[in-house]
Design an enzyme around this catalytic site. Sequence first.
Site, PDB file in Angstrom:
ATOM      1  N   SER A   1       0.835  -1.193   0.000  1.00 30.17           N
ATOM      2  CA  SER A   1       0.000   0.000   0.000  1.00 30.17           C
ATOM      3  C   SER A   1       0.877   1.253   0.000  1.00 30.17           C
ATOM      4  O   SER A   1       1.704   1.427  -0.880  1.00 30.17           O
ATOM      5  CB  SER A   1      -0.948  -0.058   1.204  1.00 30.17           C
ATOM      6  OG  SER A   1      -1.964   0.917   1.110  1.00 30.17           O
TER       7      SER A   1
ATOM      8  N   ASP B   1      -9.586  -3.625  -5.967  1.00 24.77           N
ATOM      9  CA  ASP B   1      -8.956  -2.833  -4.909  1.00 24.77           C
ATOM     10  C   ASP B   1      -9.544  -1.426  -4.926  1.00 24.77           C
ATOM     11  O   ASP B   1      -9.307  -0.658  -5.852  1.00 24.77           O
ATOM     12  CB  ASP B   1      -7.446  -2.797  -5.143  1.00 24.77           C
ATOM     13  CG  ASP B   1      -6.686  -2.159  -3.996  1.00 24.77           C
ATOM     14  OD1 ASP B   1      -7.322  -1.500  -3.159  1.00 24.77           O
ATOM     15  OD2 ASP B   1      -5.449  -2.317  -3.949  1.00 24.77           O
TER      16      ASP B   1
ATOM     17  N   HIS C   1      -7.001  -5.925  -0.749  1.00 24.35           N
ATOM     18  CA  HIS C   1      -5.936  -4.973  -0.475  1.00 24.35           C
ATOM     19  C   HIS C   1      -5.257  -5.310   0.856  1.00 24.35           C
ATOM     20  O   HIS C   1      -4.028  -5.322   0.950  1.00 24.35           O
ATOM     21  CB  HIS C   1      -6.512  -3.548  -0.441  1.00 24.35           C
ATOM     22  CG  HIS C   1      -5.486  -2.479  -0.275  1.00 24.35           C
ATOM     23  ND1 HIS C   1      -4.878  -1.843  -1.346  1.00 24.35           N
ATOM     24  CD2 HIS C   1      -4.937  -1.920   0.834  1.00 24.35           C
ATOM     25  CE1 HIS C   1      -4.018  -0.944  -0.905  1.00 24.35           C
ATOM     26  NE2 HIS C   1      -4.035  -0.967   0.418  1.00 24.35           N
TER      27      HIS C   1
END
Length: 377
Positions: free
Chosen positions: A166, A323, A352
């Site tokens: 991320s 996502d 995610h």
Amino acid sequence: MPELNSLLVLYSVASPTSAPGRADPAEGMGSPNTERCGDDAAVEYMYCRGAVTELLKYGPRDLHAAAKTSNPPRVLILIIPGNPGIVGFYKTFMWTLYQAFNRRYPVWSVSHAGHCAPPDSMDMVEDALVMEAEDVFGLNGQIEHKLTFLSEHVPRDTHLVLVGHSIGCYIILEIMKKNPELKIQVIKSVLLFPTIERMACTPQGQVMTPVLCRLRYAVYLPIFLLSLLPERLKASLIQLALRNLYSLDTTTIPATISLINVDCVANAMYMGSQEMRLVLERDNSTIRQHLHKKHRRPQLILENPALTVDAGSKLIFYYGATDHWCPVQYYYDIRRDFPEGDIRLCERGLRHAFVLDAGEEMANMTTEWIRGDLRGL
């Protein structure tokens, strides 16, 4: 900030519905997964740029000391987490990587500054005035935090495999841009579910931007009230909030419990507010630099003769198909701009926040991607 999203719904959860494979809340703190992944794990707390930082380590705990032994580790696999940057979320992922290479390479994860509750012997910061001036809890401060950690705790002749998740992917690109020597030291950077552009424009960003930028203070009181609950009840509430995960990794429950802390949540949400404002256009220049072969710097090779790896493409991007922090259109955009890049789209339905239920699966894939780069080291 998917794990934080789950925490924010704890006060509004309804009666639980049964889900096949869902772990019993009473077992959350001592499951077989927890025991298995904790065999060789070392948890350490330290100050880095004056802020408390948590480290999770498999393998040697001090690379400078290990470098003086007869068989020093030549590679460090380092995890740069998402937000919240709590290393405990990556325990299964890290353990699987460590085992996959027969415990040959240390696997470490470094938390974001201030994203952990300090032990009783430490405060959140060493000097509050310095922290305010340097804004270490902000996004740019977290980037400098990682650069400082690398310079102080990783010998320059140690090869690096960086694994970002991320916003950790954004941080990796930034540290590679800010420190040219990493071009030589880094063998590969694996960027998982990368939030490296237009975060506020994503479906999840549009929901979370008002919360993070204007309403985050309203979250602190409920978090404080939750923090007063017994640990067992916290575990039960977390299981309830995550009840739709059929295969919840119970090693993430203690990590989520540690997030029920006003200071940690405040630091994570403050960092998130800056992500919404600062992560705008994709850094094509840095990506291009590391996708194409460049001439190595002779002086760095002379200073670090062990660093003789190929200086070719060093980036792997792995995008989610569903996502909400990084829409699939972003995958198609980067594939269009860099058709020669190693840019992949998930075909396994991973979320995610893969750490919640697919850490082992994601680690097995990562192992195969980097195995060739580590051969002979």
